[in-house]
Design a protein around this motif. Structure first.
Motif, PDB file in Angstrom:
ATOM      1  N   UNK A  91       0.846  -1.205   0.000  1.00  0.00           N
ATOM      2  CA  UNK A  91       0.000   0.000   0.000  1.00  0.00           C
ATOM      3  C   UNK A  91       0.879   1.251   0.000  1.00  0.00           C
ATOM      4  N   UNK A  92       1.929   1.236   0.802  1.00  0.00           N
ATOM      5  CA  UNK A  92       2.848   2.380   0.861  1.00  0.00           C
ATOM      6  C   UNK A  92       3.525   2.599  -0.488  1.00  0.00           C
ATOM      7  N   UNK A  93       3.970   1.530  -1.120  1.00  0.00           N
ATOM      8  CA  UNK A  93       4.634   1.643  -2.411  1.00  0.00           C
ATOM      9  C   UNK A  93       3.677   2.165  -3.485  1.00  0.00           C
ATOM     10  N   UNK A  94       2.461   1.676  -3.494  1.00  0.00           N
ATOM     11  CA  UNK A  94       1.463   2.141  -4.460  1.00  0.00           C
ATOM     12  C   UNK A  94       1.170   3.624  -4.244  1.00  0.00           C
ATOM     13  N   UNK A  95       1.107   4.037  -3.000  1.00  0.00           N
ATOM     14  CA  UNK A  95       0.870   5.450  -2.678  1.00  0.00           C
ATOM     15  C   UNK A  95       2.008   6.326  -3.209  1.00  0.00           C
ATOM     16  N   UNK A  96       3.240   5.890  -3.052  1.00  0.00           N
ATOM     17  CA  UNK A  96       4.394   6.655  -3.558  1.00  0.00           C
ATOM     18  C   UNK A  96       4.366   6.748  -5.083  1.00  0.00           C
ATOM     19  N   UNK A  97       4.028   5.661  -5.751  1.00  0.00           N
ATOM     20  CA  UNK A  97       3.992   5.658  -7.215  1.00  0.00           C
ATOM     21  C   UNK A  97       2.902   6.602  -7.718  1.00  0.00           C
ATOM     22  N   UNK A  98       1.750   6.580  -7.094  1.00  0.00           N
ATOM     23  CA  UNK A  98       0.657   7.480  -7.497  1.00  0.00           C
ATOM     24  C   UNK A  98       1.059   8.934  -7.267  1.00  0.00           C
ATOM     25  N   UNK A  99       1.686   9.235  -6.131  1.00  0.00           N
ATOM     26  CA  UNK A  99       2.148  10.594  -5.854  1.00  0.00           C
ATOM     27  C   UNK A  99       3.174  11.067  -6.863  1.00  0.00           C
ATOM     28  N   UNK A 100       4.111  10.187  -7.234  1.00  0.00           N
ATOM     29  CA  UNK A 100       5.113  10.530  -8.237  1.00  0.00           C
ATOM     30  C   UNK A 100       4.449  10.814  -9.577  1.00  0.00           C
TER      31      UNK A 100
END
Length: 114
Positions: A15-24
């Motif tokens: 979930x954390x990784x997906x959140x970072x990718x979406x933010x990027x």
């Protein structure tokens, strides 16, 4: 029990990784929009008009943030230079810059990348 804890932690990591990718992705999309609009800015425009064309006028805070430019004041070859520097696009070599006169708030030079 340890396996369940491991799965929970792996789920939180995903979930954390997906959140970072979406933010990027969102930040890169906005930055690319600014770079695309940079070519429409002309020397002599007011800073407000230039920011409106670029698309960051709706972000009224003037700090380095994901949505707006940062004001940079530095000693240049011809004296003190005032610039608005935008975020660099992914794998870019330099920031997009709008040079301006601090007294008249007119754009004096534009650097839209190479």
């Amino acid at each position: 029990m340890k396996i369940k804890l491991l799965y929970v932690l792996a789920f939180i990591g995903m979930i954390s990784m997906i959140s970072k990718v979406i933010g990027f992705y969102q930040t890169e999309k906005l930055t690319r929009q600014y770079w695309d609009n940079c070519g429409k800015v002309k020397v002599g425009m007011t800073l407000k008009d230039a920011r409106q064309i670029i698309g960051d006028l709706k972000y009224q805070y003037w700090s380095q943030d994901q949505e707006s430019a940062e004001i940079i004041v530095k000693q240049g070859q011809n004296g003190v230079e005032y610039t608005l520097e935008y975020n660099m696009i992914f794998a870019g070599s330099d920031n997009m810059k709008l040079y301006f006169d601090p007294i008249t708030l007119r754009v004096t030079k534009i650097f839209c990348g190479e």
